[in-house]
Scaffold this motif. Structure first.
Motif, PDB file in Angstrom:
ATOM      1  N   THR A  57      14.638 -35.175  22.228  1.00 26.73           N
ATOM      2  CA  THR A  57      13.609 -34.478  23.004  1.00 26.73           C
ATOM      3  C   THR A  57      14.194 -33.252  23.681  1.00 26.73           C
ATOM      4  N   ASN A  67       8.379 -37.465  28.077  1.00 34.70           N
ATOM      5  CA  ASN A  67       9.081 -38.148  26.970  1.00 34.70           C
ATOM      6  C   ASN A  67       9.084 -39.663  27.119  1.00 34.70           C
ATOM      7  N   LEU A  73       7.128 -39.409  21.422  1.00 31.21           N
ATOM      8  CA  LEU A  73       8.524 -39.239  21.843  1.00 31.21           C
ATOM      9  C   LEU A  73       9.183 -40.514  22.349  1.00 31.21           C
TER      10      LEU A  73
END
Length: 455
Positions: A57, A67, A73
């Motif tokens: 990320t 995230n 993610l």
């Protein structure tokens, strides 16, 4: 790093000619493997999909903890599985999309009204902007049973700026991404700016959810709208999983930014290619006329009866994939692929843009030839690895079923009802070149075309 420059997809495609379809490269201290062939993509995404299910990320997307709560993610685990299940069964299933189709038709009628107004005034339409507003409204109708924004509105431009701010900040070359030791210092202020943009968008989304909760509380016997907001409220009230309001806020942010950014970009490229190839435009028009007749807006159930339109969409996705290098993967453990050891923690990029223009995979790869997909069973749903614009395997894009409908109905509505010409026919070719922004490759200058009807 210096060789990669501002157009990494192009640089990686060139380097792969010399170093092969599985190539390692050091981006600062970030060890990266670049995949450039369907065979290697299948190895990584399907055969060893579990090992390469992690994500790297950029610091910008760690703003506001995105995230940790983002379905795209976060690590594969219970929360991720719960969110995927909700997306698959209660958001993007065929039944759910069928129920919201009428709302999407209304938004396509609104697009048509805007085009008609521009045609009457003889002014050009900024396709990037029109596609953004329409995509946003189509998604908002599907998820919230409401219209998100309007044409020719200052509020719309502000909303677009916020959305583009979130998308573009992720593409800013940030030293902290290449040298993680610098992350705590945020030397370029990238994370601070991301916190502002992501925070503003999360505030808007949280307002939608809180408003629905308030309405439900004040009118407990009122009929439900049967949309995704109701699914969220039901899930939060039932407490049948560990998902929190934060998970849903970030999921909606991701769907809006990712969906608007990618669909808008692809629609603009579809129209660019059709305007640049009048013979292809004529074929699409003839096919739409035979299937739609005097209908103004394409019914989603008729997409399957339009093989040439489907071929145009596939060919546009081949040349202009919405995510040039897909979303980065990360090796969760050591793994040998094609005789090479890929160490744990390695970032893996699949150069979908490069594969789409590789002469070893496609004949005349730089030519726009939808005909190559006629009588071919190749599709973009994640099973044919020469064309995987939405990814493949366990982390394939969950919004693909809705994107599939949007990418066919919006261009069909524009092409069926009007003829089109460039605002500046003699504009330089550089304007139509792609520029890497966010995860996608956009036109350098937004496409402006004038709608008209032949006498």
């Amino acid at each position: 790093m210096l060789q990669v420059g501002s157009q990494p997809h192009e640089a990686f495609a060139e380097l792969s000619k010399q170093y092969g379809s599985l190539m390692s490269i050091h981006l600062g201290s970030l060890y990266t493997v670049v995949v450039s062939s369907p065979e290697m993509a299948k190895e990584i995404l399907l055969k060893h999909g579990q090992v390469f299910s992690g994500r790297t990320t950029v610091e910008a997307l760690a703003a506001c903890g995105h995230n940790k709560y983002s379905i795209g993610l976060m690590p594969v685990g219970d929360d991720w599985r719960d969110m995927r299940k909700i997306c698959k069964e209660q958001m993007f299933s065929s039944q759910c999309l069928e129920r919201s189709q009428q709302l999407r038709r209304q938004n396509l009628q609104q697009l048509l009204g805007h085009v008609q107004k521009c045609a009457e005034e003889g002014r050009a339409i900024n396709i990037n902007e029109a596609a953004f507003i329409t995509t946003l409204n189509l998604m908002s109708a599907t998820l919230f049973s409401m219209k998100a924004t309007e044409f020719d509105s200052s509020a719309t431009m502000e909303f677009k700026e916020i959305m583009e701010g979130v998308a573009s900040i992720a593409s800013v070359p940030n030293l902290a991404d290449f040298f993680p030791i610098l992350r705590p210092f945020d030397l370029q202020g990238v994370k601070r700016l991301a916190e502002v943009n992501i925070g503003r968008l999360l505030g808007l989304i949280e307002g939608y959810i809180n408003e629905r909760i308030r309405i439900r509380r004040e009118n407990p016997n009122a009929p439900k709208k049967d949309d995704f907001l109701d699914v969220i409220v039901d899930s939060l009230q039932a407490k049948d999983n560990k998902l929190t309001p934060k998970h849903f806020n970030h999921l909606l942010l991701e769907l809006f930014v990712g969906g608007a950014e990618t669909n808008m970009t692809v629609i603009e490229w579809i129209m660019q290619e059709l305007v640049s190839h009048p013979d292809k435009m004529a074929k699409v028009k003839a096919e739409l006329k035979s299937v739609m007749g005097d209908e103004k807006v394409l019914d989603e159930s008729k997409i399957s009866k339009l093989p040439y339109l489907q071929a145009v969409v596939k060919e546009s996705l081949r040349l202009h994939p919405p995510a040039a290098m897909l979303v980065p993967r990360k090796a969760e453990s050591n793994q040998v692929v094609n005789g090479y050891l890929i160490p744990k923690g390695t970032q893996v990029l699949v150069n979908e843009w490069g594969m789409g223009r590789d002469p070893k995979i496609w004949n005349n790869p730089l030519s726009f030839e939808p005909e190559r997909f006629i009588d071919q069973k190749i599709d973009f749903k994640g099973q044919d690895f020469e064309l995987i614009p939405f990814g493949s395997g366990r982390r394939v894009c969950p919004g693909m079923p809705l994107a599939n409908r949007i990418l066919h109905t919006v261009p069909a509505t524009l092409v069926h009802n009007y003829d089109w010409k460039l605002e500046r026919p003699n504009a330089s070719d550089d304007e139509a070149k792609g520029v890497f922004l966010g995860f996608s490759v956009r036109r350098a200058v937004p496409l402006k075309i004038i709608p008209y009807k032949k006498a």
